[in-house]
Motif scaffolding. Structure first.
Motif, mmCIF file in Angstrom:
data_model
loop_
_atom_site.group_PDB
_atom_site.id
_atom_site.type_symbol
_atom_site.label_atom_id
_atom_site.label_comp_id
_atom_site.label_asym_id
_atom_site.label_seq_id
_atom_site.Cartn_x
_atom_site.Cartn_y
_atom_site.Cartn_z
ATOM 1 N N ILE A 103 -2.092 15.022 -1.995
ATOM 2 C CA ILE A 103 -2.612 13.683 -2.251
ATOM 3 C C ILE A 103 -4.093 13.868 -2.547
ATOM 4 C CG2 ILE A 103 -3.055 11.380 -1.326
ATOM 5 C CD1 ILE A 103 -0.696 11.841 0.601
ATOM 6 N N THR A 104 -4.511 13.535 -3.748
ATOM 7 C CA THR A 104 -5.890 13.774 -4.161
ATOM 8 C C THR A 104 -6.789 12.570 -3.885
ATOM 9 O OG1 THR A 104 -5.001 15.191 -5.896
ATOM 10 C CG2 THR A 104 -7.309 14.598 -6.063
ATOM 11 N N TYR A 105 -6.319 11.376 -4.210
ATOM 12 C CA TYR A 105 -7.076 10.140 -3.996
ATOM 13 C C TYR A 105 -6.136 9.066 -3.468
ATOM 14 C CZ TYR A 105 -10.516 12.326 -7.071
ATOM 15 O OH TYR A 105 -11.413 13.190 -7.630
ATOM 16 N N MET A 106 -6.707 8.072 -2.766
ATOM 17 C CA MET A 106 -5.944 6.921 -2.281
ATOM 18 C C MET A 106 -6.648 5.647 -2.727
ATOM 19 S SD MET A 106 -3.318 7.556 -0.074
ATOM 20 C CE MET A 106 -3.298 6.200 1.068
ATOM 21 N N GLY A 107 -5.870 4.601 -2.882
ATOM 22 C CA GLY A 107 -6.386 3.266 -3.153
ATOM 23 C C GLY A 107 -5.470 2.265 -2.477
ATOM 24 N N VAL A 108 -5.925 1.025 -2.352
ATOM 25 C CA VAL A 108 -5.091 -0.030 -1.788
ATOM 26 C C VAL A 108 -4.929 -1.120 -2.842
ATOM 27 C CG1 VAL A 108 -6.983 -1.279 -0.655
ATOM 28 C CG2 VAL A 108 -4.666 -1.470 0.252
ATOM 29 N N VAL A 109 -3.732 -1.688 -2.905
ATOM 30 C CA VAL A 109 -3.397 -2.715 -3.880
ATOM 31 C C VAL A 109 -3.062 -3.993 -3.118
ATOM 32 C CG1 VAL A 109 -1.847 -3.359 -5.772
ATOM 33 C CG2 VAL A 109 -2.448 -0.954 -5.412
ATOM 34 N N VAL A 110 -3.609 -5.127 -3.561
ATOM 35 C CA VAL A 110 -3.267 -6.433 -2.981
ATOM 36 C C VAL A 110 -2.553 -7.244 -4.059
ATOM 37 C CG1 VAL A 110 -5.505 -7.525 -3.514
ATOM 38 C CG2 VAL A 110 -4.106 -8.405 -1.644
#
Length: 147
Positions: A119-126
């Motif tokens: 896993i290189t990057y994470m983000g959150v989605v709303v």
């Protein structure tokens, strides 16, 4: 285009346009990360720790429904593998409070891992829980120091 396909497309566009800050942890410990996504209908924010090449732990997520539209808000996580191909976690975490920025739902001590890749990057989605969203991905985390 289905909402999942749209979400992946939107995430790729945001990733291409985002400036990624690289956080290098001190020896033996990674700094806790904070990611968020906000829109007029809701908010999702999370803190987490990189726990390995393909894992994230100690995730604390807040989801808040700000819309006065009888449609709940949910959040999920976007991640990029070692080849920077976007994917998402399968679980939607909801808040049904609606029309009130003071009420929210919390989800604590979550974990996420994948096998066979990093896993290189994470983000959150709303997202607003309505036909075709809308959904909004926030800024991405710093690069996983273990990947």
């Amino acid at each position: 285009m289905g909402s999942r396909s749209f979400s992946k497309f939107a995430a790729a566009v945001v990733a291409a346009a985002s400036v990624v800050v690289v956080n290098t942890p001190s020896a033996g410990a990674a700094a806790q990360e904070f990611i968020y996504s906000g829109q007029d209908y809701g908010y999702a924010g999370a803190t987490f720790d990189w726990t390995g090449r393909s894992s994230v732990g100690n995730i604390d997520l807040i989801v808040s429904d700000w819309g006065c539209d009888a449609k709940p808000v949910y959040a999920y996580f976007l991640f990029y593998n070692g080849s920077l191909v976007p994917d998402s976690t399968p679980t939607r975490r909801y808040d049904h409070s609606g029309c009130d920025k003071e009420d929210y739902s919390t989800y604590n001590n979550l974990t996420w891992s994948i096998s066979g890749d990093s896993i290189t990057y994470m983000g959150v989605v709303v997202c607003r829980d309505a036909f075709n969203g809308p959904c909004k991905v926030g800024g991405l985390s710093g690069r996983n120091p273990y990947a």
